[in-house]
Design a protein around this motif. Sequence first.
Motif, PDB file in Angstrom:
ATOM      1  N   VAL A   1       6.427 -15.111  -1.138  1.00  0.00           N
ATOM      2  CA  VAL A   1       5.583 -13.734  -1.507  1.00  0.00           C
ATOM      3  C   VAL A   1       5.448 -12.502  -1.361  1.00  0.00           C
ATOM      4  O   VAL A   1       5.043 -12.398   0.067  1.00  0.00           O
ATOM      5  CB  VAL A   1       4.378 -14.737  -2.437  1.00  0.00           C
ATOM      6  N   VAL A   2       4.802 -11.709  -2.719  1.00  0.00           N
ATOM      7  CA  VAL A   2       4.811 -10.145  -1.716  1.00  0.00           C
ATOM      8  C   VAL A   2       4.410  -9.501  -2.518  1.00  0.00           C
ATOM      9  O   VAL A   2       4.617  -9.694  -4.111  1.00  0.00           O
ATOM     10  CB  VAL A   2       6.847  -9.713  -1.117  1.00  0.00           C
ATOM     11  N   ALA A   3       3.097  -8.166  -2.580  1.00  0.00           N
ATOM     12  CA  ALA A   3       2.359  -7.951  -2.983  1.00  0.00           C
ATOM     13  C   ALA A   3       2.215  -6.113  -2.380  1.00  0.00           C
ATOM     14  O   ALA A   3       2.099  -5.964  -1.362  1.00  0.00           O
ATOM     15  CB  ALA A   3       1.202  -8.831  -3.568  1.00  0.00           C
ATOM     16  N   ARG A   4       2.046  -5.602  -3.711  1.00  0.00           N
ATOM     17  CA  ARG A   4       1.766  -3.588  -3.107  1.00  0.00           C
ATOM     18  C   ARG A   4       1.131  -3.602  -3.199  1.00  0.00           C
ATOM     19  O   ARG A   4       0.308  -3.752  -5.114  1.00  0.00           O
ATOM     20  CB  ARG A   4       3.449  -3.302  -3.708  1.00  0.00           C
ATOM     21  N   VAL A   5      -0.129  -3.712  -2.240  1.00  0.00           N
ATOM     22  CA  VAL A   5      -0.981  -3.008  -2.330  1.00  0.00           C
ATOM     23  C   VAL A   5      -1.618  -1.494  -2.077  1.00  0.00           C
ATOM     24  O   VAL A   5      -1.295  -1.280  -1.623  1.00  0.00           O
ATOM     25  CB  VAL A   5      -1.873  -3.881  -1.919  1.00  0.00           C
ATOM     26  N   ALA A   6      -2.217  -1.085  -2.981  1.00  0.00           N
ATOM     27  CA  ALA A   6      -3.188   0.299  -2.667  1.00  0.00           C
ATOM     28  C   ALA A   6      -4.478   0.326  -2.757  1.00  0.00           C
ATOM     29  O   ALA A   6      -5.265  -0.832  -3.110  1.00  0.00           O
ATOM     30  CB  ALA A   6      -2.805   0.825  -3.764  1.00  0.00           C
ATOM     31  N   TRP A   7      -5.245   0.936  -1.974  1.00  0.00           N
ATOM     32  CA  TRP A   7      -6.575   0.737  -1.087  1.00  0.00           C
ATOM     33  C   TRP A   7      -6.758   2.136  -0.871  1.00  0.00           C
ATOM     34  O   TRP A   7      -6.286   2.937  -1.226  1.00  0.00           O
ATOM     35  CB  TRP A   7      -7.060   0.259   0.453  1.00  0.00           C
ATOM     36  N   GLU A   8      -8.743   1.874  -1.293  1.00  0.00           N
ATOM     37  CA  GLU A   8      -8.584   3.569  -1.641  1.00  0.00           C
ATOM     38  C   GLU A   8     -10.249   3.099  -0.743  1.00  0.00           C
ATOM     39  O   GLU A   8     -11.139   2.194  -0.818  1.00  0.00           O
ATOM     40  CB  GLU A   8      -9.146   4.245  -2.776  1.00  0.00           C
ATOM     41  N   ALA A   9     -10.199   4.635   0.040  1.00  0.00           N
ATOM     42  CA  ALA A   9     -11.558   4.485   1.003  1.00  0.00           C
ATOM     43  C   ALA A   9     -13.097   4.666   0.337  1.00  0.00           C
ATOM     44  O   ALA A   9     -12.864   4.956  -0.382  1.00  0.00           O
ATOM     45  CB  ALA A   9     -11.320   5.600   2.970  1.00  0.00           C
ATOM     46  N   PRO A  10     -13.787   3.815   1.211  1.00  0.00           N
ATOM     47  CA  PRO A  10     -13.431   2.650   2.248  1.00  0.00           C
ATOM     48  C   PRO A  10     -13.553   0.855   2.113  1.00  0.00           C
ATOM     49  O   PRO A  10     -14.120   0.395   0.597  1.00  0.00           O
ATOM     50  CB  PRO A  10     -15.195   2.644   2.870  1.00  0.00           C
ATOM     51  N   TRP A  11     -12.960   0.305   1.915  1.00  0.00           N
ATOM     52  CA  TRP A  11     -12.352  -0.879   2.040  1.00  0.00           C
ATOM     53  C   TRP A  11     -12.433  -1.637   3.221  1.00  0.00           C
ATOM     54  O   TRP A  11     -11.923  -1.417   4.134  1.00  0.00           O
ATOM     55  CB  TRP A  11     -11.034  -0.782   1.022  1.00  0.00           C
ATOM     56  N   ALA A  12     -12.453  -2.594   2.257  1.00  0.00           N
ATOM     57  CA  ALA A  12     -12.374  -3.508   4.074  1.00  0.00           C
ATOM     58  C   ALA A  12     -11.763  -5.296   3.319  1.00  0.00           C
ATOM     59  O   ALA A  12     -12.846  -5.767   2.136  1.00  0.00           O
ATOM     60  CB  ALA A  12     -13.157  -4.403   4.772  1.00  0.00           C
TER      61      ALA A  12
ATOM     62  N   THR B   1      11.143  -0.367   2.526  1.00  0.00           N
ATOM     63  CA  THR B   1      11.389   0.485   1.447  1.00  0.00           C
ATOM     64  C   THR B   1      12.324   0.185   0.565  1.00  0.00           C
ATOM     65  O   THR B   1      12.125   0.322  -0.876  1.00  0.00           O
ATOM     66  CB  THR B   1      12.248   1.428   2.146  1.00  0.00           C
ATOM     67  N   LEU B   2      13.609  -0.640   0.226  1.00  0.00           N
ATOM     68  CA  LEU B   2      13.941  -1.338   0.298  1.00  0.00           C
ATOM     69  C   LEU B   2      13.362  -2.068  -1.109  1.00  0.00           C
ATOM     70  O   LEU B   2      13.002  -2.044  -1.927  1.00  0.00           O
ATOM     71  CB  LEU B   2      15.985  -2.594  -0.133  1.00  0.00           C
ATOM     72  N   LEU B   3      12.383  -2.850  -0.332  1.00  0.00           N
ATOM     73  CA  LEU B   3      11.649  -4.173  -0.968  1.00  0.00           C
ATOM     74  C   LEU B   3      10.712  -3.099  -2.084  1.00  0.00           C
ATOM     75  O   LEU B   3       9.988  -4.275  -3.103  1.00  0.00           O
ATOM     76  CB  LEU B   3      10.682  -4.353   0.466  1.00  0.00           C
TER      77      LEU B   3
ATOM     78  N   LEU C   1      15.435  -9.279   0.323  1.00  0.00           N
ATOM     79  CA  LEU C   1      14.963  -8.717   1.212  1.00  0.00           C
ATOM     80  C   LEU C   1      14.112  -9.350   2.083  1.00  0.00           C
ATOM     81  O   LEU C   1      13.582  -8.532   2.888  1.00  0.00           O
ATOM     82  CB  LEU C   1      14.403  -7.425   0.245  1.00  0.00           C
ATOM     83  N   LEU C   2      13.493  -9.847   1.560  1.00  0.00           N
ATOM     84  CA  LEU C   2      12.379 -10.623   2.227  1.00  0.00           C
ATOM     85  C   LEU C   2      12.869 -11.964   3.619  1.00  0.00           C
ATOM     86  O   LEU C   2      12.187 -11.771   3.946  1.00  0.00           O
ATOM     87  CB  LEU C   2      11.681 -12.110   1.242  1.00  0.00           C
ATOM     88  N   ASP C   3      14.051 -12.183   2.853  1.00  0.00           N
ATOM     89  CA  ASP C   3      14.358 -13.323   3.310  1.00  0.00           C
ATOM     90  C   ASP C   3      15.383 -11.780   5.028  1.00  0.00           C
ATOM     91  O   ASP C   3      15.018 -12.142   6.182  1.00  0.00           O
ATOM     92  CB  ASP C   3      15.741 -13.864   3.333  1.00  0.00           C
ATOM     93  N   THR C   4      15.336 -10.715   4.403  1.00  0.00           N
ATOM     94  CA  THR C   4      15.948 -10.060   5.016  1.00  0.00           C
ATOM     95  C   THR C   4      14.999  -9.494   6.113  1.00  0.00           C
ATOM     96  O   THR C   4      15.415  -9.063   7.436  1.00  0.00           O
ATOM     97  CB  THR C   4      16.682  -8.828   4.319  1.00  0.00           C
TER      98      THR C   4
END
Length: 294
Positions: free
Chosen positions: A17-28, A143-145, A163-166
């Motif tokens: 599994v994979v997810a692209r996540v964007a964060w805005e400071a401040p964050w934890a 980058t490809l993922l 791509l995750l296996d790669t």
Amino acid sequence: MDVLSDVVAVMRTGRPVVARVAWEAPWAQRFAPVPGASGFQAVLEGTCWLLRDDADPVELRAGDVVFLPDGRGHVLADHPTTPVTGEACDPNAPDFAVDHPAPAHPTTVTLCGAYELRDVHPLLRDLPDTVLVSGPDLRAAVTLLAGELDHPRLGSDALVPALLDTLLVYLLRTWFTGSDRTTGWAAALTDPVIATALRHLHRDPAHPWTVAELAAASGLSRAPFAKRFTALVGRPPLTYLTWWRMTTAARLLRDTDAPLATIARRVGYASEFAFAAAFKRVHGTAPGRFRRAR
């Protein structure tokens, strides 16, 4: 197959599994433990800090990938002093990415992922708790993922797991080939004598190998070879061979409907009875019962 490819093929199961996540400071954000899995965090943009209860904070920059082989929980944050708010999130959850909508002005963008593992090879147990790597191969895979996650197109459902296996292979290869360790699997895979022996064992586990034959194939006399193999791999050559045969047999029992006699021959046993006895010694149960429980 070469040793690393063989090991990855045996360990990997399920769907990564994979997810692209964007964060805005401040964050934890605290990430929950994922038993039976290994996780990774890849930094696409900006910087962040990896925090674990039993280790010093680690700064991550764009292009860095951190691999967490033990599946234990951790925190990602914009700064080590930023307080963690909210519940721990699980990257395996199907709505993980939905629960983290993109902010208007992100300061950091990451890929968060996890691999489900089984029959964990000692190669993986030999890794440190936190594996931080970077390099052109990893950056290309990340980058490809990220591109497939950002803009899903025809074939993306097939490309993302591939791509995750790669990425997993690049992670392990980068660390093992770049490590300066003189003991353990990092040394075994780069030692010309022991690496040669391991390739022979993995290429043909059904062959009736002897220590003398492996030593000769590796260019060393029997006693020094056996001592060197045991010191680096952690078990004597034929003990490792038996364990690998039974690990391969377990994969065949789970993933195929091949008859027990066929599996026995593929892992070096002419007798189904001898195979069953060896399998039970290693796995604690008979092959048939093991298969029915899959």
